[in-house]
Write an enzyme that holds these catalytic residues in place. Structure first.
Site, PDB file in Angstrom:
ATOM      1  N   ALA A 326     -14.139  32.623  49.092  1.00 12.48           N
ATOM      2  CA  ALA A 326     -14.511  34.026  49.324  1.00 12.48           C
ATOM      3  C   ALA A 326     -15.337  34.562  48.159  1.00 12.48           C
ATOM      4  CB  ALA A 326     -13.255  34.859  49.592  1.00 12.48           C
ATOM      5  N   SER A 327     -15.101  35.799  47.778  1.00 14.64           N
ATOM      6  CA  SER A 327     -15.965  36.471  46.792  1.00 14.64           C
ATOM      7  C   SER A 327     -15.803  35.952  45.373  1.00 14.64           C
ATOM      8  CB  SER A 327     -15.690  37.982  46.815  1.00 14.64           C
ATOM      9  OG  SER A 327     -16.007  38.513  48.086  1.00 14.64           O
TER      10      SER A 327
END
Length: 624
Positions: A326-327
């Site tokens: 993810a981020s």
């Protein structure tokens, strides 16, 4: 007329008798000569051979198992110990009826069906004659006494003193240390059988497996004199075994326990590294299991319970769990964009809350549905703006992204002494063509730019990549071993396949740009983890991430309450502190915990506080 017999010839009789006597004497002399010759042959020419055979019946050569080396943490706390124990054993060659002997022993001490089944299995795997085979492990003093007073009617039965591996921290360290277990035939083929002739256990996982050669030691030998029943009368000669080497790990047991406590009952993993050395300070995978159950053999029922648990306690999430990053990779993607010249650090977009490749096409939505407004790289990292990374991912394409992510260690195993570590997946055009049989699409690049899609990483990889940022590109491989205690000059070699070059950027100022953005995540007015950064008297650089477990349709909104607990998002966090003089790097994954800012960042903050405040106390104590 009667005929009279001739007069008896005494001379002829004497001659016959004398010849027969001489013949008999010659035969006796010949036989005695043959006997004497045989005796000379046996006593003189064959003396060595028969003396050896005689000694074999009287003298036995017994191997002596070495004491396994101990394992300590960085502060000298004992993590893996050897505890004295007594086992009930039977020597097959010294008993006439195994089953009858076992039945008689069962009248004296508890012997279960599992004990008997294990005994017969070990008996089949026995490596040499006269080797004692364990029937019962860990006898109590009362049980030892009951058996000892009945030795006279239990030929072949003996009580053996032994040292058994013991893990005082049990499940808290099992995924970091591994454990030892009964050696099997396949493992025996890979080791020096002579050196393991008295050894019944071998490292099965983790540190115990990787450092088996150093922890095991060298077998000893003794010559013992036995009676006709095989009982030892005295020791004739003895060569003491060489104990295994003690080792010290970078692991910090207090930090390990603090990480486990911070994670609580949530499923997940925590990895903490020392960026200066690459030392693994903590490696938590929850839930775990008690490795002491495996040392002498776990029951089938207990093992099935571990296997069938939906929480997967046997699975090492920290080094084998594969999660969408993810981020947490946005810093690396951002570096790839500015260092490759795709965009400048000042590049700005206007974020409406979504991104489209073509007019009227699919919406790639941001987590903030109304958008972030004007966004540059710094604010995109601080506020985790997906739309900004969709844009630079589209402009850059997959090749630079995959290349730069690979420089930070994704897609490969870089740890030096964790044999079960997983390389996970770093996608590329070639990877997709080879594995999926399909070409790479632009939409795949957009997914990769925010750490979704095909890419998966382990918590250890996330911590390692973050450590490279903390070191401003300097590479150091993660490792458990700090030093071999009696060999202080020992250096853990780095295999060529794990040797990565330092990450060199066109401008060193780019590191400052990224680290400043990570500080904004924790301390900025709109940072995604600002609540976890509040009140800290030191600066933290971090990044949150939220990884989708199930896909959400374009027109739907994510509703955690409407989903089953195991289908909810994973919360992730990576970071280091202090941000300008990093001393600790942390990666946290909380399975199905929701957002990284709410689930994972608070866990990391607890670890930062614990470590930094303790370091401060140490410094004050040194000054005092």
């Amino acid at each position: 007329m009667r005929r009279h017999s001739p007069i008896k010839d005494h001379l002829s009789e004497r001659r016959t008798f004398a010849s027969r006597t001489l013949l008999a004497f010659a035969v006796v002399v010949l036989l005695m000569g043959a006997l004497a010759a045989r005796m000379v042959y046996l006593q003189v020419f064959e003396h060595d051979r028969y003396a050896t055979i005689s000694d074999r019946n009287r003298v036995q050569l017994e191997p002596i198992a070495p004491t396994r080396g101990l394992i300590y943490d960085r502060n000298g706390r004992l993590l893996a110990d050897n505890r004295p124990t007594h086992n009930l054993s039977i020597v097959r060659e010294r008993t006439d009826d195994i089953d009858a002997t076992i039945a008689e022993l069962a009248q004296l001490v508890p012997v279960t069906e599992r004990d008997i089944a294990g005994f017969h299995k070990r008996l089949r795997e026995r490596r040499r004659p006269y080797e004692p085979v364990v029937l019962r492990f860990r006898m109590s003093e009362a049980e030892i006494a009951r058996v000892a007073v009945n030795f006279h009617r239990l030929p072949g039965v003996q009580i053996d003193a032994d040292l058994t591996r013991y893990y005082p921290y049990a499940s808290s360290l099992v995924h970091a240390l591994g454990y030892v277990g009964r050696i099997n035939e396949r493992e025996l083929e890979r080791v020096d059988q002579q050196n393991y002739s008295a050894t019944h256990h071998i490292g099965k996982l983790g540190v115990e497996k990787f450092y088996e050669d150093r922890l095991h030691g060298k077998v000893g030998l003794q010559k013992v004199e036995t009676d006709a029943r095989g009982q030892i009368l005295r020791v004739l000669e003895r060569e003491d075994p060489q104990p295994g080497q003690d080792i010290r790990l970078h692991l910090d047991i207090e930090l390990q326990l603090a990480a486990e406590q911070a994670l609580g009952e949530q499923r997940g993993a925590v990895v903490a590294l020392d960026p200066r050395t690459g030392g693994i300070l903590a490696l938590v995978s929850h839930p775990g299991y008690d490795p002491n159950l495996f040392v002498t053999g776990i029951s089938g029922r207990d093992y099935r319970a571990l296997q069938q648990s939906e929480d997967l306690p046997l699975f090492n999430r920290a080094i084998r769990g594969r999660y969408p990053p993810a981020s947490t990779i946005k810093m690396m993607v951002g570096l790839a964009a500015i260092d490759s010249g795709t965009v400048s650090p000042a590049y700005t977009i206007s974020d409406p809350g979504w991104y489209q490749l073509t007019e009227g096409g699919r919406y790639y939505r941001d987590w903030k549905r109304w958008g972030h407004g004007k966004v540059n790289l710094k604010t995109a990292i601080a506020e985790s703006c997906d739309t900004y990374f969709y844009d630079i991912g589209h402009r850059m394409g997959v090749d630079p992204m995959s290349d730069y992510l690979g420089r930070f260690g994704f897609g490969r195993v870089t740890s030096l002494d964790l044999p079960e570590a997983n390389g996970a997946i770093l996608p590329s055009k070639e990877w997709k063509r080879r594995v999926r049989g399909r070409p790479w699409y632009t939409g795949d690049s957009l997914n990769l730019s925010i750490g979704q899609g095909f890419m998966v990483a382990t918590p250890l990889q996330l911590a390692t990549a973050t450590m490279v940022i903390a070191n401003r590109g300097r590479w150091v491989n993660p490792r458990m071993l700090q030093r071999v205690i009696d060999e202080p000059e020992f250096e853990l070699p780095v295999p060529e396949r794990k040797q990565l070059a330092d990450v060199q950027l066109k401008r060193d100022g780019y590191w400052d740009h990224i680290i400043t953005a990570m500080e904004e995540v924790m301390h900025g007015e709109h940072g995604t983890a600002r609540r976890s950064g509040q009140g800290a008297d030191y600066r933290i650089a971090g990044k949150t991430g939220t990884a989708q477990v199930v896909g959400i349709k374009q027109d739907e909104e994510y509703d955690a309450e409407a989903l089953a607990e195991r289908l909810r998002d994973h919360g992730l966090f990576v970071g280091f502190a202090p941000s300008r003089d990093p001393q600790i790097v942390v990666a946290v994954v909380v399975e199905n915990g929701g957002g990284g800012s709410s689930a994972a960042a608070p866990v990391a903050r607890e670890l930062f506080d614990f470590y930094m405040l303790r370091q401060k106390d140490v410094q004050l104590a040194d000054q005092g």
